[in-house]
Motif scaffolding. Structure first.
Motif, PDB file in Angstrom:
ATOM      1  N   ARG A  50      57.597  12.138  46.088  1.00 21.54           N
ATOM      2  CA  ARG A  50      57.831  11.080  47.076  1.00 21.54           C
ATOM      3  C   ARG A  50      56.606  10.976  47.978  1.00 21.54           C
ATOM      4  NH1 ARG A  50      61.927   8.085  49.629  1.00 21.54           N
ATOM      5  NH2 ARG A  50      61.815   7.980  51.919  1.00 21.54           N
ATOM      6  N   ASN A  51      55.863   9.900  47.834  1.00 20.35           N
ATOM      7  CA  ASN A  51      54.633   9.691  48.605  1.00 20.35           C
ATOM      8  C   ASN A  51      53.650  10.844  48.409  1.00 20.35           C
ATOM      9  OD1 ASN A  51      55.564   7.223  49.626  1.00 20.35           O
ATOM     10  ND2 ASN A  51      56.584   8.223  51.347  1.00 20.35           N
ATOM     11  N   GLU A  52      53.347  11.134  47.151  1.00 20.65           N
ATOM     12  CA  GLU A  52      52.472  12.252  46.798  1.00 20.65           C
ATOM     13  C   GLU A  52      51.181  11.779  46.119  1.00 20.65           C
ATOM     14  OE1 GLU A  52      52.809  15.248  47.670  1.00 20.65           O
ATOM     15  OE2 GLU A  52      54.939  15.581  48.111  1.00 20.65           O
ATOM     16  N   ALA A  53      50.716  10.568  46.453  1.00 21.35           N
ATOM     17  CA  ALA A  53      49.511  10.045  45.812  1.00 21.35           C
ATOM     18  C   ALA A  53      48.310  10.956  46.038  1.00 21.35           C
ATOM     19  CB  ALA A  53      49.210   8.640  46.335  1.00 21.35           C
ATOM     20  N   HIS A  54      48.267  11.649  47.187  1.00 26.11           N
ATOM     21  CA  HIS A  54      47.139  12.522  47.501  1.00 26.11           C
ATOM     22  C   HIS A  54      47.235  13.864  46.784  1.00 26.11           C
ATOM     23  CE1 HIS A  54      50.464  13.422  50.143  1.00 26.11           C
ATOM     24  NE2 HIS A  54      49.895  14.534  50.562  1.00 26.11           N
ATOM     25  N   ASN A  55      48.382  14.165  46.184  1.00 22.82           N
ATOM     26  CA  ASN A  55      48.576  15.462  45.530  1.00 22.82           C
ATOM     27  C   ASN A  55      48.788  15.385  44.024  1.00 22.82           C
ATOM     28  OD1 ASN A  55      48.447  17.358  47.682  1.00 22.82           O
ATOM     29  ND2 ASN A  55      50.494  16.763  48.362  1.00 22.82           N
ATOM     30  N   ASP A  77      59.424   9.363  40.435  1.00 24.73           N
ATOM     31  CA  ASP A  77      58.959   8.754  41.674  1.00 24.73           C
ATOM     32  C   ASP A  77      60.172   8.400  42.531  1.00 24.73           C
ATOM     33  OD1 ASP A  77      57.221   7.563  43.547  1.00 24.73           O
ATOM     34  OD2 ASP A  77      57.788   5.598  42.770  1.00 24.73           O
ATOM     35  N   ASP A  78      60.309   9.099  43.648  1.00 26.65           N
ATOM     36  CA  ASP A  78      61.477   8.957  44.516  1.00 26.65           C
ATOM     37  C   ASP A  78      61.196   7.902  45.594  1.00 26.65           C
ATOM     38  OD1 ASP A  78      63.847   9.296  45.853  1.00 26.65           O
ATOM     39  OD2 ASP A  78      63.322  11.243  46.726  1.00 26.65           O
ATOM     40  N   HIS A  79      61.099   6.642  45.147  1.00 24.10           N
ATOM     41  CA  HIS A  79      60.947   5.509  46.065  1.00 24.10           C
ATOM     42  C   HIS A  79      59.730   5.673  46.982  1.00 24.10           C
ATOM     43  CE1 HIS A  79      64.936   4.131  44.777  1.00 24.10           C
ATOM     44  NE2 HIS A  79      65.292   5.397  44.868  1.00 24.10           N
ATOM     45  N   SER A  80      58.605   6.039  46.387  1.00 27.29           N
ATOM     46  CA  SER A  80      57.374   6.199  47.162  1.00 27.29           C
ATOM     47  C   SER A  80      56.871   4.858  47.674  1.00 27.29           C
ATOM     48  CB  SER A  80      56.288   6.846  46.297  1.00 27.29           C
ATOM     49  OG  SER A  80      56.672   8.136  45.876  1.00 27.29           O
ATOM     50  N   SER A  81      56.216   4.896  48.834  1.00 28.12           N
ATOM     51  CA  SER A  81      55.610   3.684  49.383  1.00 28.12           C
ATOM     52  C   SER A  81      54.093   3.690  49.194  1.00 28.12           C
ATOM     53  CB  SER A  81      55.950   3.558  50.871  1.00 28.12           C
ATOM     54  OG  SER A  81      55.506   4.702  51.586  1.00 28.12           O
ATOM     55  N   THR A  84      51.780   6.694  44.255  1.00 26.52           N
ATOM     56  CA  THR A  84      52.239   7.769  43.370  1.00 26.52           C
ATOM     57  C   THR A  84      52.612   7.235  41.988  1.00 26.52           C
ATOM     58  OG1 THR A  84      53.076   9.086  45.223  1.00 26.52           O
ATOM     59  CG2 THR A  84      53.952   9.585  43.040  1.00 26.52           C
ATOM     60  N   SER A  85      53.441   6.225  41.945  1.00 25.67           N
ATOM     61  CA  SER A  85      53.926   5.690  40.677  1.00 25.67           C
ATOM     62  C   SER A  85      52.787   5.135  39.828  1.00 25.67           C
ATOM     63  CB  SER A  85      54.959   4.590  40.945  1.00 25.67           C
ATOM     64  OG  SER A  85      55.523   4.127  39.731  1.00 25.67           O
ATOM     65  N   ALA A  86      51.861   4.419  40.451  1.00 21.85           N
ATOM     66  CA  ALA A  86      50.750   3.818  39.708  1.00 21.85           C
ATOM     67  C   ALA A  86      49.842   4.880  39.095  1.00 21.85           C
ATOM     68  CB  ALA A  86      49.946   2.902  40.633  1.00 21.85           C
ATOM     69  N   ILE A  87      49.600   5.962  39.836  1.00 25.63           N
ATOM     70  CA  ILE A  87      48.737   7.034  39.335  1.00 25.63           C
ATOM     71  C   ILE A  87      49.363   7.690  38.111  1.00 25.63           C
ATOM     72  CG2 ILE A  87      47.785   9.315  39.879  1.00 25.63           C
ATOM     73  CD1 ILE A  87      47.567   8.325  42.815  1.00 25.63           C
ATOM     74  N   VAL A  88      50.662   7.986  38.189  1.00 24.95           N
ATOM     75  CA  VAL A  88      51.343   8.634  37.065  1.00 24.95           C
ATOM     76  C   VAL A  88      51.422   7.680  35.871  1.00 24.95           C
ATOM     77  CG1 VAL A  88      53.494   9.703  36.288  1.00 24.95           C
ATOM     78  CG2 VAL A  88      52.676  10.098  38.625  1.00 24.95           C
ATOM     79  N   ALA A  89      51.722   6.419  36.128  1.00 23.66           N
ATOM     80  CA  ALA A  89      51.849   5.432  35.046  1.00 23.66           C
ATOM     81  C   ALA A  89      50.540   5.294  34.272  1.00 23.66           C
ATOM     82  CB  ALA A  89      52.273   4.078  35.617  1.00 23.66           C
ATOM     83  N   GLU A  90      49.427   5.352  34.969  1.00 33.18           N
ATOM     84  CA  GLU A  90      48.127   5.225  34.305  1.00 33.18           C
ATOM     85  C   GLU A  90      47.885   6.377  33.340  1.00 33.18           C
ATOM     86  OE1 GLU A  90      43.366   4.791  35.390  1.00 33.18           O
ATOM     87  OE2 GLU A  90      44.861   4.860  36.998  1.00 33.18           O
ATOM     88  N   ASP A 133      56.737  21.664  42.197  1.00 32.34           N
ATOM     89  CA  ASP A 133      56.495  20.757  43.312  1.00 32.34           C
ATOM     90  C   ASP A 133      55.242  19.924  43.075  1.00 32.34           C
ATOM     91  OD1 ASP A 133      58.727  21.377  44.736  1.00 32.34           O
ATOM     92  OD2 ASP A 133      57.695  22.355  46.407  1.00 32.34           O
ATOM     93  N   ALA A 134      55.209  18.749  43.706  1.00 30.46           N
ATOM     94  CA  ALA A 134      54.104  17.811  43.492  1.00 30.46           C
ATOM     95  C   ALA A 134      52.812  18.244  44.174  1.00 30.46           C
ATOM     96  CB  ALA A 134      54.504  16.426  43.979  1.00 30.46           C
ATOM     97  N   ASP A 135      52.872  19.216  45.086  1.00 32.48           N
ATOM     98  CA  ASP A 135      51.649  19.663  45.761  1.00 32.48           C
ATOM     99  C   ASP A 135      51.060  20.929  45.144  1.00 32.48           C
ATOM    100  OD1 ASP A 135      53.576  21.444  46.570  1.00 32.48           O
ATOM    101  OD2 ASP A 135      53.406  21.028  48.712  1.00 32.48           O
TER     102      ASP A 135
END
Length: 385
Positions: A50-55, A77-81, A84-90, A133-135
């Motif tokens: 959830r909002n883990e684009a930096h990790n 992806d737990d409803h990130s703003s 996160t989702s775009a990075i994983v999808a790529e 964990d995502a971090d």
């Protein structure tokens, strides 16, 4: 004189605990290499985000570098703003071992992480489930060694104590103090002793046999708990599972927080969960670490104050001797703790008493939040229970 008797008594108690801690530091169980099982069991690596684009890039890169190639990584992806989702999808578009799930709306009565982990578990059919964990930052041999160890030891649950990367001042000040309280409340030697009644799991890395997970009810059994990792492990042990906790700093690294604001929010959340789950155990651990981390400094102040007063010579000498011995050993012990577990220089031992005091203030805030019914805010969600 009463202050002298109290000071010497507290000083002796502190010294005994420091010596015990120094001896136990040498006995922290480390993961030991085991031969890989044949055939290699299937494993699903499950990451709630959830909002883990930096990790999240650390997890993706770490998994791509695994020496074992037989794995499936699913990130929910737990409803990130953020992205996160775009990075994983790529990454998923170019690696069939990586899968992205979009989380369903959070039902009433669930915490966000428990709901995310439950969805991940339901989407997997592998023999082993690894909740990561995502971090975290997986190292190349992590999967192979964890699976081999768990199979060789005939475990149902294996949890790692990773190497914690500490960057900012407040990370270096507060996190070692916080971890020392966890170790006091849940000694790893007792965690790894069947029937001891002490159960601890670290949600950053929980490798669990799917059959044992489902038999205990999985995350659905602890759906409303903030300290879900410990309570999930307790449920698995109650259902007859066998578990171990081991230090695995060479296989997994993590940086939990990056600044003082994140440290405060995270530790208040953990303190609330610890007080609710640990009760007397958590309270004793806090008092114990005050003896270990604050009494040496307090005794030194009492000794200096005694020399400014018209006390008789021998009580002042006894206080000074105890204060000198206690502080010398304390700073040696704290420095060794900082260096061995966190890779910090020994001079960071000077931060340990401050860390204990600051954590106690955060624990007091946690107790007030429990008493007032305000609950805890984490990842943008507020939990009252």
């Amino acid at each position: 004189m009463l202050p002298v008797v109290i000071g010497l008594g507290l000083g002796l108690a502190s010294l005994i605990l420091l010596v015990r801690d120094a001896l136990l530091l040498k006995k922290i169980p480390q993961i030991e290499p085991r031969p890989a099982p044949e055939p290699l069991p299937s494993i699903a690596v499950l990451v709630p985000a959830r909002n883990e684009a930096h990790n999240i890039g650390h997890v993706l890169r770490g998994m791509a570098q695994q020496t074992s190639s037989d794995w499936q990584l699913t990130i929910l992806d737990d409803h990130s703003s953020d992205q996160t989702s775009a990075i994983v999808a790529e990454v998923a578009a170019h690696d069939q071992r990586v899968r992205l799930l979009q989380g369903q709306p959070l039902p009433a009565g669930w915490t966000g992480k428990c709901w995310a982990c439950w969805q991940l578990a339901e989407a997997s059919s592998s023999e082993w489930l690894l909740f990561l964990d995502a971090d975290t930052k997986p190292q190349p041999a992590m999967l192979a060694q964890a699976l081999a160890y768990a199979e060789a030891e005939k475990l149902d649950l294996l949890t790692f104590l990773p190497f914690s990367e500490l960057g900012s001042f407040w990370e270096k000040t507060l996190l070692p103090a916080f971890f020392s309280i966890i170790q006091a409340a849940y000694p790893v030697s007792k965690v790894n002793t069947p029937g001891s009644g002490v159960v601890l799991a670290n949600g950053q890395f929980i490798l669990v046999r799917r059959s044992a997970y489902l038999r205990a009810g999985g995350h659905a059994a602890v759906r409303d708990r903030v300290l879900e990792d410990v309570e999930l492990a307790q449920a698995i042990v109650r259902a007859g599972g066998v578990m171990k906790a081991v230090y695995a700093g060479e296989l997994l690294r993590v940086r939990m927080y990056t600044n003082g604001s994140e440290v405060r929010e995270g530790l208040v959340k953990n303190a609330i969960a610890g007080l609710r789950n640990g009760g007397a155990r958590s309270s004793w651990a806090g008092f114990r670490q005050i003896l270990v981390g604050v009494v040496p400094f307090g005794l030194a102040l009492l000794s200096m104050w005694a020399w400014l007063r018209r006390w008789t010579f021998w009580p002042k000498l006894l206080l000074s001797g105890m204060a000198t011995l206690l502080n010398g050993f304390a700073f040696w012990s704290w420095g060794r703790f900082m260096q061995q577990l966190y890779g910090l220089s020994r001079r960071h031992a000077l931060l340990f008493p401050l860390g204990i005091v600051c954590y106690m203030l955060l624990a007091a805030e946690a107790a007030w939040r429990i008493w007032s019914g305000r609950g805890v805010t984490w990842k943008g969600r507020t939990y009252k229970e």
